[in-house]
Design a protein around this motif. Structure first.
Motif, PDB file in Angstrom:
ATOM      1  N   ILE A  77      97.288   1.011  12.385  1.00 38.03           N
ATOM      2  CA  ILE A  77      98.692   1.400  12.555  1.00 38.03           C
ATOM      3  C   ILE A  77      99.499   0.131  12.778  1.00 38.03           C
ATOM      4  O   ILE A  77      99.093  -0.733  13.557  1.00 38.03           O
ATOM      5  N   ASP A  78     100.613   0.015  12.089  1.00 38.36           N
ATOM      6  CA  ASP A  78     101.560  -1.061  12.334  1.00 38.36           C
ATOM      7  C   ASP A  78     102.686  -0.465  13.163  1.00 38.36           C
ATOM      8  O   ASP A  78     103.413   0.400  12.696  1.00 38.36           O
ATOM      9  N   TRP A  79     102.806  -0.927  14.412  1.00 35.90           N
ATOM     10  CA  TRP A  79     103.766  -0.286  15.325  1.00 35.90           C
ATOM     11  C   TRP A  79     105.172  -0.845  15.201  1.00 35.90           C
ATOM     12  O   TRP A  79     106.076  -0.395  15.904  1.00 35.90           O
ATOM     13  N   LEU A  80     105.371  -1.852  14.356  1.00 38.06           N
ATOM     14  CA  LEU A  80     106.711  -2.409  14.185  1.00 38.06           C
ATOM     15  C   LEU A  80     107.610  -1.346  13.556  1.00 38.06           C
ATOM     16  O   LEU A  80     107.266  -0.794  12.516  1.00 38.06           O
ATOM     17  N   PRO A  81     108.774  -1.048  14.156  1.00 38.47           N
ATOM     18  CA  PRO A  81     109.663  -0.098  13.477  1.00 38.47           C
ATOM     19  C   PRO A  81     110.120  -0.707  12.155  1.00 38.47           C
ATOM     20  O   PRO A  81     110.389  -1.903  12.090  1.00 38.47           O
ATOM     21  N   LYS A 103     106.757  -0.181  20.239  1.00 41.78           N
ATOM     22  CA  LYS A 103     106.261   0.703  21.303  1.00 41.78           C
ATOM     23  C   LYS A 103     105.006   1.404  20.778  1.00 41.78           C
ATOM     24  O   LYS A 103     105.063   2.146  19.809  1.00 41.78           O
ATOM     25  N   GLN A 104     103.884   1.118  21.439  1.00 43.96           N
ATOM     26  CA  GLN A 104     102.620   1.689  20.975  1.00 43.96           C
ATOM     27  C   GLN A 104     102.456   3.118  21.461  1.00 43.96           C
ATOM     28  O   GLN A 104     103.144   3.553  22.366  1.00 43.96           O
ATOM     29  N   LYS A 188     104.797  -2.363   7.941  1.00 41.74           N
ATOM     30  CA  LYS A 188     106.152  -1.811   7.963  1.00 41.74           C
ATOM     31  C   LYS A 188     107.162  -2.762   7.334  1.00 41.74           C
ATOM     32  O   LYS A 188     108.205  -2.318   6.858  1.00 41.74           O
TER      33      LYS A 188
ATOM     34  N   LYS B 346     107.575   9.453  16.104  1.00 42.53           N
ATOM     35  CA  LYS B 346     108.370   8.722  17.095  1.00 42.53           C
ATOM     36  C   LYS B 346     109.585   9.541  17.498  1.00 42.53           C
ATOM     37  O   LYS B 346     110.609   8.997  17.881  1.00 42.53           O
ATOM     38  N   PHE B 352     106.104   8.654  11.578  1.00 41.86           N
ATOM     39  CA  PHE B 352     106.070   7.193  11.657  1.00 41.86           C
ATOM     40  C   PHE B 352     104.890   6.655  10.858  1.00 41.86           C
ATOM     41  O   PHE B 352     105.001   5.666  10.167  1.00 41.86           O
TER      42      PHE B 352
END
Lengths: 224, 395
Positions: A77-81, A103-104, A188, B346, B352
């Motif tokens: 998972i890439d958590w960068l918005p 935000k993880q 992302k 999210k 997401f």
């Protein structure tokens, strides 16, 4: 028909949650500080986060001690918005300001990208989702191929889509993309080009019905 | 089945496994000849689409095999990130295109889990019926196609004939023959049309006849048996390691079926059905399990049709759906095996991240292992018995 109040529903069986707690303590006993966090959703599912150093060892403990010998999947998972939002910007306008704090999810995290995998215990009917943080620069973890043979293709896919390296993987060739493809499509910050060259036509379809509150689009409405 | 017989079977499995390893060793020592690389595909009648298989041969025996997927990669995991939750079902329909409705269900269930919404009982029952109808449509085509791959033309015509009845049912209920896009967060798009239940019961009878015909024509055939028995044996430990699922896993003797072994808001706990397993783990076992499962699915549909509860098919959900923050994993027993979605939300209109775990991806990743040491004609029968849909590998 009587007027007695409805009986409270019987408490659902929580036997799986004791099993899940047992998994966490087994992992803690084997990994020590390597186990960073764990989340158990009652009667539903569980997540554990381990440090990247013990990623492979976690797989071994889950397979041999916990009995999760069924490999389900492995990915990242890439958590960068996404800097491009949902690809609905008008390309002729300057891009809007976006919140880009990372935000993880469950069981937390400290890095932008996480690898995660799921294994299942077929005799006791539960699964575990395992996560591990990987470094932002040159992300790398040990390969699971020697633990679960099925991880081979999943790691190849993850390598090409996220650019995560798997130490000890026999063959990290691309599965889908041409060999000389640059970039990692599921990160992302990799734009979805179809949405970049032309405004998304679907945006015109979003119009409010009479009675909809403009401020709160999620307002309750009768199903149609 | 008695204990003795089970042990016999386990021994047989071990023996085939040892035989395969012995074949490997012999190849390396005795028959040191000049190898040949044979390319099968990407366009090949036996591959259900564009799967390419590169095999290195020594004489007639395979010493190395590598499937090359990716000719149909459509990037659904990326596309879901720019869709709203209700729009995703139109995409995931196209993953396993022979059993499309079954692809929608786990995604919708994952979204419902995050929203803490449950579909009304009637919707759950109709979902389960359509789910099993997709299974019948999907696997009946497999049963016909199996004949073609082994040189028998007739079964495929019978399969297309009888699958048509099921597709007509799916069409009359959902409006779409191949891509229903019928499942909604909180329920279903519409209720069943009038007369559908009686019609479905008749079709289920026809499908049971079809299964009997296939059983007679194919499974009782000596050539068919000799082409499949003892070929491509996968021991249960290896099957689990590779994450094989569905009929492929049960054919290796692992008693695991997500319809029975997990709690989901579907109506499977209301019906009585048997989970078939086979101890052999060979190509024949995999095909035989699928035949039994088609029969079992028609019985499940019959039982469900008798007890559909009344009421609405849609729960009360907002018109514009925002899914609360969280992560959920839901998988179901699809026609091809375990199909699941890991959905990360999210709190936005769209997901997401969606990780799509499709059955064929894992089922085909075992090909390099299982093809080692087999002969060229068996490549086709093993691939046929593993049963994959290209859209389900590449996503």
């Amino acid at each position: 028909m009587s007027d007695t109040p409805p009986q409270p529903e019987p408490t659902p069986e929580l036997v799986h949650d004791t099993v899940r707690e047992g998994v966490v303590s087994a992992l803690r006993a084997a990994l020590g500080d390597g186990l960073i966090d764990s989340v158990i959703k009652p009667n539903d599912d569980m997540w554990v986060r381990v440090s990247a150093d013990v990623w492979q060892q976690t797989g071994r403990v889950l397979r041999d001690t916990v009995g999760c010998d069924y490999f389900c999947f492995l990915s990242a998972i890439d958590w960068l918005p996404s800097p491009y939002g949902r690809g609905e910007d008008d390309p002729t306008e300057p891009p809007p300001e976006r919140d880009n704090t990372i935000k993880q999810g469950y069981a937390g995290g400290e890095t932008r990208m996480q690898v995660f995998a799921r294994v299942t215990n077929l005799s006791q009917h539960f699964g575990v989702t395992i996560k591990a943080d990987v470094a932002d620069v040159e992300p790398c973890v040990d390969s699971w191929v020697t633990v679960y043979a099925g991880a081979n293709w999943h790691e190849r896919e993850c390598h090409e889509m996220f650019g995560i390296d798997f130490r000890g993987h026999p063959d990290l060739r691309n599965m889908y993309l041409p060999t000389d493809f640059e970039g990692h499509p599921l990160r992302k910050d990799f734009p979805l080009l179809a949405r970049m060259v032309k405004p998304w036509p679907g945006i015109v379809d979003v119009e409010l019905l009479p009675g909809d509150d403009t401020d709160d689009p999620a307002a309750e409405a009768e199903p149609t | 089945m008695t204990d003795v017989k089970v042990n016999d079977m386990a021994d047989r499995q071990k023996l085939s496994y040892i035989a395969a390893q012995a074949a490997d060793a012999r190849l390396n020592v005795e028959l040191e000849t000049e190898g040949m690389t044979l390319n099968i595909g990407p366009q090949h009648p036996a591959t259900h689409g564009t799967l390419r298989i590169i095999v290195r041969l020594d004489g007639e025996q395979v010493i190395w095999a590598e499937p090359g997927a990716g000719y149909m990669h459509r990037g659904y995991e990326k596309l879901t990130e720019v869709r709203t939750f209700p729009q995703v079902t139109a995409l995931v329909n196209r993953i396993d295109w022979l059993g499309s409705f079954a692809n929608e269900v786990p995604f919708i269930l994952a979204a419902e889990k995050l929203m803490d919404v449950e579909a009304p009982p009637r919707a759950q029952w109709i979902r389960t019926i359509l789910f099993e109808l997709s299974r019948i449509a999907n696997v009946s085509l497999f049963l016909g196609d199996l004949g073609v791959q082994l040189g028998a033309i007739t079964p495929v015509f019978m399969a297309f004939r009888d699958r048509e009845y099921v597709l007509n049912l799916i069409e009359s209920a959902t409006g779409g023959r191949f891509h229903p896009n019928f499942d909604r967060i909180g329920g279903l798009k519409e209720d069943l049309p009038a007369g559908w239940i009686t019609e479905t019961k008749q079709v289920m009878k026809k499908l049971r006849n079809f299964c009997d015909e296939i059983d007679d024509l194919l499974f009782g055939n000596e050539i068919f048996q000799s082409r499949l028995r003892g070929i491509g044996v996968i021991p249960p430990e290896v099957a689990k390691q590779y994450g094989l699922s569905g009929a492929n896993l049960r054919a290796s003797g692992v008693d695991w079926d997500l319809r029975r072994d997990q709690k989901l808001p579907l109506a499977y706990d209301k019906v009585d059905f048997k989970v078939w397993t086979h101890p052999d783990g060979d190509s024949f076992a995999r095909c035989w399990i699928r035949l039994q499962e088609t029969r079992e699915a028609t019985k499940i549909v019959d039982q469900l049709l008798d007890g559909i509860p009344s009421g609405s098919v849609m729960a009360k959900v907002p018109r514009i759906i925002k899914v609360p923050e969280g992560e959920a994993w839901v998988s179901t027993e699809n026609p091809l095996g375990e199909m699941g979605y890991y959905v990360v939300s999210k709190g936005d209109l769209g997901p997401f991240r969606v990780k799509i775990r499709s059955a064929s991806f894992n089922n085909i990743s075992i090909v390099p292992w299982v093809l080692r040491g087999v002969y060229v004609p068996d490549i086709i029968s093993i691939l046929a018995s593993l049963y994959f849909i290209l859209g389900d590998i590449d996503r």
